[in-house]
Design a protein around this motif. Sequence first.
Motif, PDB file in Angstrom:
ATOM      1  N   LEU A 249       0.816  -1.205   0.000  1.00 35.02           N
ATOM      2  CA  LEU A 249       0.000   0.000   0.000  1.00 35.02           C
ATOM      3  C   LEU A 249       0.852   1.258   0.000  1.00 35.02           C
ATOM      4  CD1 LEU A 249      -3.004  -0.757   2.399  1.00 35.02           C
ATOM      5  CD2 LEU A 249      -2.743  -1.236  -0.035  1.00 35.02           C
ATOM      6  N   TRP A 250       1.892   1.245   0.819  1.00 39.00           N
ATOM      7  CA  TRP A 250       2.676   2.477   0.931  1.00 39.00           C
ATOM      8  C   TRP A 250       3.531   2.710  -0.305  1.00 39.00           C
ATOM      9  CZ3 TRP A 250       1.046   6.112   3.689  1.00 39.00           C
ATOM     10  CH2 TRP A 250       1.841   7.213   3.974  1.00 39.00           C
ATOM     11  N   PHE A 251       3.937   1.633  -0.963  1.00 37.40           N
ATOM     12  CA  PHE A 251       4.648   1.793  -2.229  1.00 37.40           C
ATOM     13  C   PHE A 251       3.729   2.446  -3.262  1.00 37.40           C
ATOM     14  CE2 PHE A 251       6.277  -0.579  -6.180  1.00 37.40           C
ATOM     15  CZ  PHE A 251       6.992   0.539  -6.587  1.00 37.40           C
ATOM     16  N   ALA A 252       2.457   2.025  -3.273  1.00 37.57           N
ATOM     17  CA  ALA A 252       1.492   2.630  -4.192  1.00 37.57           C
ATOM     18  C   ALA A 252       1.310   4.114  -3.895  1.00 37.57           C
ATOM     19  CB  ALA A 252       0.152   1.899  -4.102  1.00 37.57           C
ATOM     20  N   VAL A 253       1.189   4.470  -2.606  1.00 35.87           N
ATOM     21  CA  VAL A 253       1.031   5.882  -2.231  1.00 35.87           C
ATOM     22  C   VAL A 253       2.242   6.697  -2.656  1.00 35.87           C
ATOM     23  CG1 VAL A 253       0.920   7.481  -0.280  1.00 35.87           C
ATOM     24  CG2 VAL A 253      -0.543   5.470  -0.309  1.00 35.87           C
ATOM     25  N   GLN A 254       3.434   6.197  -2.331  1.00 36.60           N
ATOM     26  CA  GLN A 254       4.645   6.945  -2.632  1.00 36.60           C
ATOM     27  C   GLN A 254       4.847   7.117  -4.138  1.00 36.60           C
ATOM     28  OE1 GLN A 254       7.182   8.285  -0.276  1.00 36.60           O
ATOM     29  NE2 GLN A 254       5.269   8.154   0.853  1.00 36.60           N
ATOM     30  N   LEU A 255       4.573   6.077  -4.905  1.00 40.06           N
ATOM     31  CA  LEU A 255       4.728   6.175  -6.346  1.00 40.06           C
ATOM     32  C   LEU A 255       3.784   7.222  -6.916  1.00 40.06           C
ATOM     33  CD1 LEU A 255       6.059   5.142  -8.923  1.00 40.06           C
ATOM     34  CD2 LEU A 255       4.296   3.360  -9.037  1.00 40.06           C
ATOM     35  N   MET A 256       2.534   7.230  -6.444  1.00 35.19           N
ATOM     36  CA  MET A 256       1.575   8.205  -6.942  1.00 35.19           C
ATOM     37  C   MET A 256       1.947   9.619  -6.518  1.00 35.19           C
ATOM     38  SD  MET A 256      -2.083   6.214  -6.612  1.00 35.19           S
ATOM     39  CE  MET A 256      -2.897   7.232  -7.845  1.00 35.19           C
TER      40      MET A 256
ATOM     41  N   GLY B 219     -12.289  15.891  -8.520  1.00 35.81           N
ATOM     42  CA  GLY B 219     -12.986  14.747  -7.928  1.00 35.81           C
ATOM     43  C   GLY B 219     -12.170  13.477  -7.995  1.00 35.81           C
ATOM     44  N   LEU B 220     -11.472  13.268  -9.102  1.00 36.20           N
ATOM     45  CA  LEU B 220     -10.647  12.070  -9.245  1.00 36.20           C
ATOM     46  C   LEU B 220      -9.498  12.065  -8.243  1.00 36.20           C
ATOM     47  CD1 LEU B 220      -9.849   9.491 -10.767  1.00 36.20           C
ATOM     48  CD2 LEU B 220      -8.616  10.937 -12.401  1.00 36.20           C
ATOM     49  N   ILE B 221      -8.819  13.193  -8.105  1.00 35.30           N
ATOM     50  CA  ILE B 221      -7.718  13.285  -7.144  1.00 35.30           C
ATOM     51  C   ILE B 221      -8.235  13.084  -5.721  1.00 35.30           C
ATOM     52  CG2 ILE B 221      -5.971  14.824  -6.179  1.00 35.30           C
ATOM     53  CD1 ILE B 221      -5.771  16.114  -8.955  1.00 35.30           C
ATOM     54  N   ALA B 222      -9.418  13.647  -5.432  1.00 35.66           N
ATOM     55  CA  ALA B 222     -10.015  13.463  -4.107  1.00 35.66           C
ATOM     56  C   ALA B 222     -10.353  12.002  -3.851  1.00 35.66           C
ATOM     57  CB  ALA B 222     -11.267  14.331  -3.970  1.00 35.66           C
ATOM     58  N   LEU B 223     -10.828  11.301  -4.870  1.00 33.86           N
ATOM     59  CA  LEU B 223     -11.165   9.883  -4.706  1.00 33.86           C
ATOM     60  C   LEU B 223      -9.905   9.066  -4.415  1.00 33.86           C
ATOM     61  CD1 LEU B 223     -13.509   7.872  -4.803  1.00 33.86           C
ATOM     62  CD2 LEU B 223     -13.022   7.534  -7.242  1.00 33.86           C
ATOM     63  N   VAL B 224      -8.800   9.399  -5.080  1.00 33.75           N
ATOM     64  CA  VAL B 224      -7.536   8.730  -4.781  1.00 33.75           C
ATOM     65  C   VAL B 224      -7.167   8.941  -3.318  1.00 33.75           C
ATOM     66  CG1 VAL B 224      -5.058   8.683  -5.240  1.00 33.75           C
ATOM     67  CG2 VAL B 224      -6.662   8.870  -7.145  1.00 33.75           C
ATOM     68  N   GLY B 225      -7.231  10.188  -2.848  1.00 34.04           N
ATOM     69  CA  GLY B 225      -6.879  10.479  -1.461  1.00 34.04           C
ATOM     70  C   GLY B 225      -7.799   9.808  -0.467  1.00 34.04           C
ATOM     71  N   PHE B 226      -9.103   9.764  -0.774  1.00 38.14           N
ATOM     72  CA  PHE B 226     -10.084   9.165   0.124  1.00 38.14           C
ATOM     73  C   PHE B 226      -9.797   7.677   0.304  1.00 38.14           C
ATOM     74  CE2 PHE B 226     -14.379   7.777   1.393  1.00 38.14           C
ATOM     75  CZ  PHE B 226     -14.643   8.712   2.386  1.00 38.14           C
ATOM     76  N   GLY B 227      -9.532   6.988  -0.805  1.00 40.33           N
ATOM     77  CA  GLY B 227      -9.226   5.562  -0.705  1.00 40.33           C
ATOM     78  C   GLY B 227      -7.862   5.299  -0.116  1.00 40.33           C
ATOM     79  N   ALA B 228      -6.869   6.121  -0.492  1.00 37.22           N
ATOM     80  CA  ALA B 228      -5.499   5.907  -0.020  1.00 37.22           C
ATOM     81  C   ALA B 228      -5.331   6.177   1.464  1.00 37.22           C
ATOM     82  CB  ALA B 228      -4.530   6.785  -0.822  1.00 37.22           C
ATOM     83  N   ALA B 229      -6.323   6.806   2.102  1.00 40.02           N
ATOM     84  CA  ALA B 229      -6.250   7.024   3.552  1.00 40.02           C
ATOM     85  C   ALA B 229      -6.123   5.704   4.308  1.00 40.02           C
ATOM     86  CB  ALA B 229      -7.477   7.793   4.032  1.00 40.02           C
TER      87      ALA B 229
END
Length: 441
Positions: free
Chosen positions: A229-236, A320-330
Amino acid sequence: MLAYGLGDAGTGLAATQLGFYLFPFFTCEAGMPAFIAGSLLTVLKVWDALNDPLIGWLSDHTESRWGPRLPWILTAALPLGISLAAMWWVPPGDLWQRTTYYALMAILLMTAYTSVNLPYAALATELTPDTTVRTRLNAARFTGSILAGTIGLSVAVIVLREGGGGYALMGQITGSVAAAATLLCCWGLAPFAKRAQRPVPNSERPQQQLRRVMANPRFIRVLGLYLLLWFAVQLMQVVALIWLVQVVHVPSSQATLLLLAFNIAALLGLQLWSLMSNQRGRITSLRWGAGLWIAACLVSMVYPTLPDTADLLQLLPLVGLIALVGFGAATAYLIPWSLLPDAIDADPEKPAGIYTAWMVFGQKLIIGLTMTVFGSLLSLTGYISSRGNCSGALSFIDQPDSALLAIRLCMGLIPAVLVVLGLVVMRGWPDRGAHLQANAG
């Protein structure tokens, strides 16, 4: 809760700015090729990983009236702020002199970062044995982290508006905030740290520590989830600004502002996933958040390029798309760390510092090595760095199709696959509390 939430503000602020802006800073303001920029990120992450087991061991063996953790946090507060500010300065000299400066500064910054963050993270296990309270502590921790990161992004929106030269001012402001928040955390936690659980002293060498943590199957699964999960967050985070400017064609000043949507949504998501975790279980929260995250990643990969005259209405779906990424990545912030105490409780000696250190060690080492791969991928696909004309946080340059495809993959398909694998790792995890009474295995 308030004092503990402040403890991750300084390191969270540093992590957010480094994650979103350091690669663009290296390639734009500092004028470095993508390969060297990626290699510097590797130096930063690998050293950050290598010092974790040592500082975790030293923290477990520190004795003071405030317990073993607080002296480390207090001592490293000012070095954290100073080195964070210095990281955003472009020194005089040629490419190799600048590269040497940033490599040395990365070592100093990550030493201070670990000296604050690792003992602080271990406190979540030691302040209370209650699983619900531990989850709330981690929610407070990452609330502070995301709020501080949002402040960092807001500062960037203001100071980078007129050009890349604002990076130095950004570093000065956020370095001061990071040091102040860390010192306030120490002041607020001092009475509670005195009464916190103490680790059982041991003299294990790193090889023995590794055998200990690898023999704990609960820890292996939590570690696997965290790495993915954290690799996905950091890459994004690394690719987000590049994706917005070079692929979607958002103007640099607006792209910096759009990044705020990620942090604001992650903050809201953190509250929801924390509440759901305590009511319906942490794995249920993980599944819901991961599903939203995966969907957003796949949409990001195919998101169309905006016209040159795009107005606010055309930017709203992107927000909205960026917000959805942040909402799920929490969920990547909250769930692995709320599960870590379960794994530590399975060890009779409960050496929280060792487990925390090795969890962070694995995450940083893999991500650090991957940053070189990311920089190399951009270089091999023909990515063009700035040639000294840095407009805002990142200059727009017409990139070859191969580089644009690589950026889309790093923003979409690769993170989605990593999150799916995280869900696979946690299949069958007993999230109802009874397993905490059993022996490891």
